[in-house]
Design an enzyme around this catalytic site. Structure first.
Site, PDB file in Angstrom:
ATOM      1  N   ARG A 239     -27.278 -13.789  13.180  1.00 17.39           N
ATOM      2  CA  ARG A 239     -27.221 -15.232  13.392  1.00 17.39           C
ATOM      3  C   ARG A 239     -25.848 -15.579  13.944  1.00 17.39           C
ATOM      4  O   ARG A 239     -24.832 -15.056  13.487  1.00 17.39           O
ATOM      5  CB  ARG A 239     -27.463 -15.994  12.082  1.00 17.39           C
ATOM      6  CG  ARG A 239     -28.926 -16.031  11.629  1.00 17.39           C
ATOM      7  CD  ARG A 239     -29.806 -16.858  12.575  1.00 17.39           C
ATOM      8  NE  ARG A 239     -31.177 -16.957  12.145  1.00 17.39           N
ATOM      9  CZ  ARG A 239     -32.174 -16.157  12.555  1.00 17.39           C
ATOM     10  NH1 ARG A 239     -31.929 -15.178  13.411  1.00 17.39           N
ATOM     11  NH2 ARG A 239     -33.402 -16.340  12.126  1.00 17.39           N
ATOM     12  N   GLU A 268     -26.722 -22.505  19.162  1.00 20.94           N
ATOM     13  CA  GLU A 268     -27.759 -22.219  20.168  1.00 20.94           C
ATOM     14  C   GLU A 268     -28.471 -23.510  20.553  1.00 20.94           C
ATOM     15  O   GLU A 268     -28.701 -24.349  19.695  1.00 20.94           O
ATOM     16  CB  GLU A 268     -28.766 -21.219  19.578  1.00 20.94           C
ATOM     17  CG  GLU A 268     -28.187 -19.837  19.505  1.00 20.94           C
ATOM     18  CD  GLU A 268     -29.162 -18.814  18.925  1.00 20.94           C
ATOM     19  OE1 GLU A 268     -30.382 -19.027  18.972  1.00 20.94           O
ATOM     20  OE2 GLU A 268     -28.671 -17.803  18.428  1.00 20.94           O
ATOM     21  N   HIS A 287     -31.074 -14.793  22.390  1.00 20.02           N
ATOM     22  CA  HIS A 287     -31.812 -14.580  21.127  1.00 20.02           C
ATOM     23  C   HIS A 287     -33.148 -13.857  21.380  1.00 20.02           C
ATOM     24  O   HIS A 287     -34.227 -14.404  21.138  1.00 20.02           O
ATOM     25  CB  HIS A 287     -32.047 -15.918  20.408  1.00 20.02           C
ATOM     26  CG  HIS A 287     -32.224 -15.765  18.927  1.00 20.02           C
ATOM     27  ND1 HIS A 287     -31.748 -16.659  18.007  1.00 20.02           N
ATOM     28  CD2 HIS A 287     -32.852 -14.808  18.197  1.00 20.02           C
ATOM     29  CE1 HIS A 287     -32.062 -16.276  16.777  1.00 20.02           C
ATOM     30  NE2 HIS A 287     -32.746 -15.147  16.874  1.00 20.02           N
TER      31      HIS A 287
HETATM   32  C1  DGY Z   1     -35.857 -13.867  13.285  1.00 20.23           C
HETATM   33  O1  DGY Z   1     -37.061 -13.616  13.127  1.00 20.23           O
HETATM   34  O2  DGY Z   1     -35.155 -14.326  12.396  1.00 20.23           O
HETATM   35  C2  DGY Z   1     -35.324 -13.582  14.622  1.00 20.23           C
HETATM   36  O3  DGY Z   1     -34.028 -14.015  14.769  1.00 20.23           O
HETATM   37  C3  DGY Z   1     -36.229 -14.202  15.657  1.00 20.23           C
HETATM   38  O4  DGY Z   1     -36.165 -13.450  16.793  1.00 20.23           O
END
Ligand code: DGY
Length: 326
Positions: A239, A268, A287
Protein backbone atom coordinates in the site's frame (compact mmCIF):
# COMPACT_ATOMS: atom_id res chain seq x y z
CA UNK A 1 -33.54 -12.37 -1.36
CA UNK A 2 -31.44 -9.39 -0.35
CA UNK A 3 -30.79 -6.01 -1.90
CA UNK A 4 -27.18 -5.93 -3.07
CA UNK A 5 -25.33 -2.87 -4.31
CA UNK A 6 -22.21 -3.31 -6.46
CA UNK A 7 -20.25 -0.07 -6.43
CA UNK A 8 -18.16 -0.39 -9.62
CA UNK A 9 -17.46 -2.47 -12.69
CA UNK A 10 -16.70 -6.08 -11.71
CA UNK A 11 -17.79 -7.85 -14.91
CA UNK A 12 -21.09 -9.55 -15.66
CA UNK A 13 -20.21 -13.00 -14.31
CA UNK A 14 -20.18 -11.99 -10.64
CA UNK A 15 -23.40 -10.01 -10.99
CA UNK A 16 -25.05 -12.95 -12.73
CA UNK A 17 -24.02 -15.29 -9.88
CA UNK A 18 -25.55 -12.91 -7.34
CA UNK A 19 -28.78 -12.74 -9.34
CA UNK A 20 -28.89 -16.51 -9.74
CA UNK A 21 -28.60 -16.77 -5.97
CA UNK A 22 -31.86 -14.79 -5.87
CA UNK A 23 -30.53 -11.38 -4.92
CA UNK A 24 -31.87 -8.09 -6.12
CA UNK A 25 -28.71 -6.49 -7.52
CA UNK A 26 -28.13 -2.87 -8.36
CA UNK A 27 -24.98 -2.88 -10.46
CA UNK A 28 -23.21 0.41 -10.99
CA UNK A 29 -21.26 -0.62 -14.05
CA UNK A 30 -18.76 2.26 -13.98
CA UNK A 31 -14.98 2.31 -13.69
CA UNK A 32 -14.84 5.54 -11.66
CA UNK A 33 -15.45 5.33 -7.91
CA UNK A 34 -18.39 7.28 -6.50
CA UNK A 35 -17.93 10.40 -4.41
CA UNK A 36 -18.49 9.84 -0.67
CA UNK A 37 -21.90 11.56 -0.97
CA UNK A 38 -22.93 9.33 -3.88
CA UNK A 39 -21.88 6.21 -2.01
CA UNK A 40 -23.83 7.31 1.06
CA UNK A 41 -26.95 7.73 -1.06
CA UNK A 42 -26.47 4.44 -2.91
CA UNK A 43 -26.13 2.23 0.19
CA UNK A 44 -29.22 3.47 2.06
CA UNK A 45 -31.35 0.41 1.40
CA UNK A 46 -28.58 -2.12 0.70
CA UNK A 47 -28.29 -5.33 2.69
CA UNK A 48 -25.21 -6.51 0.85
CA UNK A 49 -22.37 -4.41 -0.57
CA UNK A 50 -19.70 -5.41 -3.07
CA UNK A 51 -16.96 -2.80 -3.15
CA UNK A 52 -13.43 -2.18 -4.43
CA UNK A 53 -10.39 -0.77 -2.70
CA UNK A 54 -11.15 2.67 -4.12
CA UNK A 55 -14.46 2.79 -2.21
CA UNK A 56 -14.03 4.26 1.26
CA UNK A 57 -16.53 2.51 3.52
CA UNK A 58 -16.29 4.55 6.70
CA UNK A 59 -18.68 5.41 9.51
CA UNK A 60 -20.39 8.06 7.37
CA UNK A 61 -21.39 5.27 4.96
CA UNK A 62 -22.20 2.70 7.64
CA UNK A 63 -24.38 5.17 9.55
CA UNK A 64 -26.75 5.67 6.63
CA UNK A 65 -27.05 1.95 5.80
CA UNK A 66 -29.20 0.54 8.62
CA UNK A 67 -30.02 -2.66 6.73
CA UNK A 68 -26.44 -3.54 5.79
CA UNK A 69 -25.51 -7.09 6.82
CA UNK A 70 -22.37 -7.73 4.83
CA UNK A 71 -19.59 -5.99 2.88
CA UNK A 72 -17.57 -8.05 0.41
CA UNK A 73 -14.37 -6.25 -0.59
CA UNK A 74 -12.89 -7.31 -3.93
CA UNK A 75 -9.31 -7.06 -2.64
CA UNK A 76 -7.16 -8.75 -0.07
CA UNK A 77 -6.27 -5.42 1.56
CA UNK A 78 -9.15 -3.86 3.46
CA UNK A 79 -7.78 -0.56 4.74
CA UNK A 80 -10.59 1.10 2.73
CA UNK A 81 -13.17 -0.31 5.17
CA UNK A 82 -13.61 0.65 8.82
CA UNK A 83 -13.84 -2.97 9.99
CA UNK A 84 -14.13 -2.19 13.74
CA UNK A 85 -17.03 0.20 13.00
CA UNK A 86 -18.71 -2.47 10.84
CA UNK A 87 -18.26 -5.02 13.61
CA UNK A 88 -19.86 -2.65 16.14
CA UNK A 89 -22.88 -2.45 13.86
CA UNK A 90 -23.06 -6.24 13.39
CA UNK A 91 -21.93 -6.09 9.74
CA UNK A 92 -19.79 -8.89 8.34
CA UNK A 93 -16.78 -7.94 6.20
CA UNK A 94 -14.83 -10.23 3.86
CA UNK A 95 -11.80 -9.93 1.58
CA UNK A 96 -10.22 -12.02 -1.20
CA UNK A 97 -6.99 -13.63 0.05
CA UNK A 98 -5.10 -16.54 -1.55
CA UNK A 99 -6.38 -16.17 -5.12
CA UNK A 100 -4.04 -13.24 -5.78
CA UNK A 101 -1.00 -14.28 -3.77
CA UNK A 102 1.14 -15.74 -6.56
CA UNK A 103 0.05 -13.13 -9.11
CA UNK A 104 1.03 -10.27 -6.82
CA UNK A 105 4.35 -11.94 -6.00
CA UNK A 106 5.02 -12.32 -9.75
CA UNK A 107 4.42 -8.61 -10.13
CA UNK A 108 6.73 -7.73 -7.24
CA UNK A 109 9.44 -9.76 -8.89
CA UNK A 110 8.72 -8.28 -12.31
CA UNK A 111 9.22 -4.82 -10.81
CA UNK A 112 12.35 -5.92 -8.95
CA UNK A 113 13.93 -7.26 -12.12
CA UNK A 114 12.78 -4.33 -14.26
CA UNK A 115 14.40 -1.95 -11.78
CA UNK A 116 17.62 -3.90 -11.29
CA UNK A 117 18.14 -4.29 -15.04
CA UNK A 118 16.70 -0.87 -15.87
CA UNK A 119 14.22 -2.22 -18.41
CA UNK A 120 11.93 0.85 -18.66
CA UNK A 121 14.97 3.11 -19.11
CA UNK A 122 16.38 0.74 -21.73
CA UNK A 123 13.04 0.66 -23.53
CA UNK A 124 12.88 4.47 -23.61
CA UNK A 125 16.54 4.61 -24.76
CA UNK A 126 15.83 2.30 -27.71
CA UNK A 127 12.67 4.10 -28.75
CA UNK A 128 14.50 7.43 -28.66
CA UNK A 129 16.99 6.02 -31.22
CA UNK A 130 19.90 6.36 -28.79
CA UNK A 131 21.34 2.88 -29.37
CA UNK A 132 24.27 3.61 -31.63
CA UNK A 133 26.99 1.24 -30.47
CA UNK A 134 27.73 -1.59 -28.05
CA UNK A 135 29.55 -0.35 -24.96
CA UNK A 136 31.30 -2.45 -22.35
CA UNK A 137 30.11 -0.10 -19.63
CA UNK A 138 26.94 1.51 -21.00
CA UNK A 139 25.07 4.30 -19.20
CA UNK A 140 22.39 1.82 -18.22
CA UNK A 141 24.46 -0.49 -16.04
CA UNK A 142 22.21 -2.49 -13.75
CA UNK A 143 22.51 -4.61 -10.65
CA UNK A 144 22.86 -8.35 -10.21
CA UNK A 145 19.89 -10.01 -8.53
CA UNK A 146 21.00 -13.63 -8.15
CA UNK A 147 22.69 -14.46 -4.89
CA UNK A 148 21.83 -11.10 -3.31
CA UNK A 149 19.98 -10.52 -0.04
CA UNK A 150 16.23 -10.06 -0.22
CA UNK A 151 14.51 -8.42 2.75
CA UNK A 152 10.80 -9.11 3.08
CA UNK A 153 9.01 -6.59 5.27
CA UNK A 154 5.91 -8.55 6.25
CA UNK A 155 6.14 -12.31 5.78
CA UNK A 156 2.44 -12.94 5.17
CA UNK A 157 1.06 -14.87 2.22
CA UNK A 158 2.38 -12.51 -0.47
CA UNK A 159 5.65 -11.84 1.34
CA UNK A 160 6.28 -15.58 1.54
CA UNK A 161 5.52 -15.99 -2.17
CA UNK A 162 8.04 -13.24 -3.02
CA UNK A 163 10.57 -14.89 -0.70
CA UNK A 164 10.07 -18.23 -2.45
CA UNK A 165 10.78 -16.67 -5.84
CA UNK A 166 13.93 -15.02 -4.51
CA UNK A 167 15.31 -18.05 -2.69
CA UNK A 168 14.43 -20.80 -5.15
CA UNK A 169 14.57 -18.90 -8.44
CA UNK A 170 17.47 -16.54 -7.80
CA UNK A 171 19.46 -18.15 -5.00
CA UNK A 172 18.88 -15.16 -2.77
CA UNK A 173 19.42 -15.08 0.95
CA UNK A 174 16.12 -14.11 2.54
CA UNK A 175 15.65 -11.98 5.65
CA UNK A 176 12.22 -11.03 6.91
CA UNK A 177 10.22 -9.21 9.54
CA UNK A 178 6.90 -10.58 10.79
CA UNK A 179 4.64 -10.28 13.79
CA UNK A 180 4.13 -14.02 14.00
CA UNK A 181 6.66 -16.68 14.86
CA UNK A 182 8.72 -18.41 12.19
CA UNK A 183 6.45 -19.73 9.45
CA UNK A 184 6.90 -23.14 7.82
CA UNK A 185 7.65 -21.53 4.48
CA UNK A 186 10.35 -19.32 6.01
CA UNK A 187 11.87 -22.38 7.60
CA UNK A 188 11.87 -24.33 4.34
CA UNK A 189 13.65 -21.45 2.56
CA UNK A 190 16.19 -20.99 5.32
CA UNK A 191 14.90 -17.45 5.73
CA UNK A 192 15.98 -15.57 8.81
CA UNK A 193 13.69 -13.43 10.95
CA UNK A 194 15.40 -10.17 11.93
CA UNK A 195 14.50 -6.73 13.23
CA UNK A 196 13.61 -4.05 10.68
CA UNK A 197 16.87 -2.09 11.22
CA UNK A 198 18.84 -5.30 10.69
CA UNK A 199 16.88 -6.13 7.55
CA UNK A 200 17.46 -2.63 6.17
CA UNK A 201 21.15 -2.76 7.00
CA UNK A 202 21.75 -6.06 5.21
CA UNK A 203 19.30 -6.24 2.30
CA UNK A 204 20.05 -5.47 -1.32
CA UNK A 205 16.37 -5.59 -2.24
CA UNK A 206 13.66 -4.66 0.25
CA UNK A 207 10.15 -5.80 -0.63
CA UNK A 208 7.27 -4.20 1.27
CA UNK A 209 4.48 -6.70 1.92
CA UNK A 210 2.72 -5.38 5.00
CA UNK A 211 -0.92 -4.30 5.14
CA UNK A 212 -1.65 -0.62 5.73
CA UNK A 213 -2.39 -0.08 9.42
CA UNK A 214 -1.74 2.85 11.79
CA UNK A 215 1.56 1.11 12.67
CA UNK A 216 2.75 0.70 9.06
CA UNK A 217 1.67 4.13 7.74
CA UNK A 218 4.91 5.95 6.84
CA UNK A 219 7.02 3.06 8.05
CA UNK A 220 9.44 4.17 5.32
CA UNK A 221 10.60 7.74 5.89
CA UNK A 222 13.95 9.38 5.20
CA UNK A 223 15.14 7.96 8.49
CA UNK A 224 14.23 4.39 7.44
CA UNK A 225 15.62 4.87 3.94
CA UNK A 226 18.91 6.11 5.36
CA UNK A 227 19.26 2.76 7.11
CA UNK A 228 19.32 0.98 3.72
CA UNK A 229 22.49 0.46 1.70
CA UNK A 230 23.18 3.11 -0.95
CA UNK A 231 23.17 0.22 -3.44
CA UNK A 232 19.79 -1.12 -2.28
CA UNK A 233 16.39 -1.08 -3.97
CA UNK A 234 12.94 -0.65 -2.48
CA UNK A 235 9.95 -2.47 -3.99
CA UNK A 236 6.44 -1.61 -2.83
CA UNK A 237 3.48 -3.69 -4.01
CA UNK A 238 1.56 -3.39 -0.72
CA UNK A 239 0.00 0.00 0.00
CA UNK A 240 1.32 3.43 -0.97
CA UNK A 241 1.06 5.19 2.40
CA UNK A 242 3.56 2.72 3.90
CA UNK A 243 6.18 4.89 2.15
CA UNK A 244 6.42 8.65 2.57
CA UNK A 245 6.75 9.53 -1.09
CA UNK A 246 8.38 12.94 -0.54
CA UNK A 247 11.12 11.26 1.47
CA UNK A 248 11.55 8.56 -1.14
CA UNK A 249 12.03 11.18 -3.83
CA UNK A 250 14.70 12.86 -1.69
CA UNK A 251 16.38 9.50 -1.12
CA UNK A 252 16.46 8.81 -4.87
CA UNK A 253 17.68 12.29 -5.77
CA UNK A 254 20.41 12.23 -3.15
CA UNK A 255 21.53 8.68 -3.88
CA UNK A 256 20.58 7.48 -0.40
CA UNK A 257 19.26 4.31 -2.06
CA UNK A 258 19.95 3.00 -5.57
CA UNK A 259 16.38 2.75 -6.83
CA UNK A 260 12.72 2.06 -6.22
CA UNK A 261 9.86 0.22 -7.87
CA UNK A 262 6.36 1.25 -6.90
CA UNK A 263 3.05 -0.33 -7.75
CA UNK A 264 1.15 1.67 -5.14
CA UNK A 265 1.11 5.35 -4.17
CA UNK A 266 0.38 7.51 -1.19
CA UNK A 267 -2.60 9.29 -2.74
CA UNK A 268 -3.67 7.06 -5.63
CA UNK A 269 -4.18 7.70 -8.46
CA UNK A 270 -1.88 10.71 -7.98
CA UNK A 271 1.89 10.56 -7.59
CA UNK A 272 3.78 13.00 -5.41
CA UNK A 273 4.84 15.95 -7.61
CA UNK A 274 8.37 15.34 -8.79
CA UNK A 275 8.13 11.57 -8.65
CA UNK A 276 6.34 11.34 -12.00
CA UNK A 277 9.13 13.35 -13.68
CA UNK A 278 11.87 11.31 -12.09
CA UNK A 279 12.93 8.56 -14.47
CA UNK A 280 16.27 7.25 -13.34
CA UNK A 281 16.17 4.00 -11.38
CA UNK A 282 12.50 4.41 -10.62
CA UNK A 283 9.92 1.99 -12.01
CA UNK A 284 6.24 2.72 -11.52
CA UNK A 285 3.01 0.88 -12.29
CA UNK A 286 -0.66 1.75 -11.65
CA UNK A 287 -1.52 -0.73 -8.86
CA UNK A 288 -1.32 -3.82 -11.07
CA UNK A 289 -0.28 -6.39 -8.43
CA UNK A 290 -3.24 -8.69 -8.94
CA UNK A 291 -4.09 -7.44 -12.42
CA UNK A 292 -4.25 -10.50 -14.61
CA UNK A 293 -7.55 -11.47 -16.19
CA UNK A 294 -7.56 -14.85 -14.46
CA UNK A 295 -6.85 -13.46 -11.01
CA UNK A 296 -9.23 -10.53 -11.18
CA UNK A 297 -12.00 -12.97 -12.18
CA UNK A 298 -11.14 -15.21 -9.22
CA UNK A 299 -11.22 -12.20 -6.89
CA UNK A 300 -14.72 -11.30 -8.04
CA UNK A 301 -15.84 -14.93 -7.72
CA UNK A 302 -14.39 -15.09 -4.19
CA UNK A 303 -16.09 -11.86 -3.12
CA UNK A 304 -19.42 -13.01 -4.52
CA UNK A 305 -19.13 -16.43 -2.84
CA UNK A 306 -18.43 -14.67 0.46
CA UNK A 307 -21.40 -12.37 0.08
CA UNK A 308 -23.82 -15.14 -0.84
CA UNK A 309 -22.71 -17.17 2.18
CA UNK A 310 -22.96 -14.20 4.54
CA UNK A 311 -26.40 -13.12 3.33
CA UNK A 312 -27.61 -16.72 3.74
CA UNK A 313 -26.62 -16.56 7.41
CA UNK A 314 -23.49 -18.71 6.98
CA UNK A 315 -19.93 -17.78 7.84
CA UNK A 316 -18.26 -16.52 4.64
CA UNK A 317 -15.03 -18.37 3.82
CA UNK A 318 -13.03 -15.15 4.06
CA UNK A 319 -14.86 -13.29 6.80
CA UNK A 320 -12.62 -10.83 8.64
CA UNK A 321 -14.79 -10.31 11.70
CA UNK A 322 -16.95 -13.44 12.04
CA UNK A 323 -15.40 -14.36 15.39
CA UNK A 324 -16.04 -10.95 16.90
CA UNK A 325 -19.63 -11.06 15.67
CA UNK A 326 -20.47 -14.55 16.88
C1 DGY B 1 -5.51 -6.08 -3.04
O1 DGY B 1 -6.26 -7.02 -3.33
O2 DGY B 1 -5.45 -5.60 -1.91
C2 DGY B 1 -4.68 -5.56 -4.13
O3 DGY B 1 -3.98 -4.44 -3.77
C3 DGY B 1 -5.56 -5.30 -5.33
O4 DGY B 1 -4.81 -5.47 -6.46
Amino acid sequence: MAKVFVTQHIGEAGVQTLREAGHDVIYRNETEPMTPAELQTAVRSAEGLVCLLTDRVDTAVLDVAPNLKMIANVAVGYDNIDVPAATERGILVSNTPDVLTETTADHAFALLLALARRIPEADAFMRAGKYEKFEMFPPLLGLDVYGKTLGIVGMGRIGAAVARRGALGFGMKVLYTANSEKTAVAQSLGAQKVSLPELLRQSDFVSINVPLTPETRHLFTLDTLRQMKPTACLINTARGPVVKEDDLLTALREGIIWGAALDVFEAEPQMTPGLADYHERLVVAPHLGSATGETREKMVETAVTNLIAGLAGNTPPNALNAEQLS
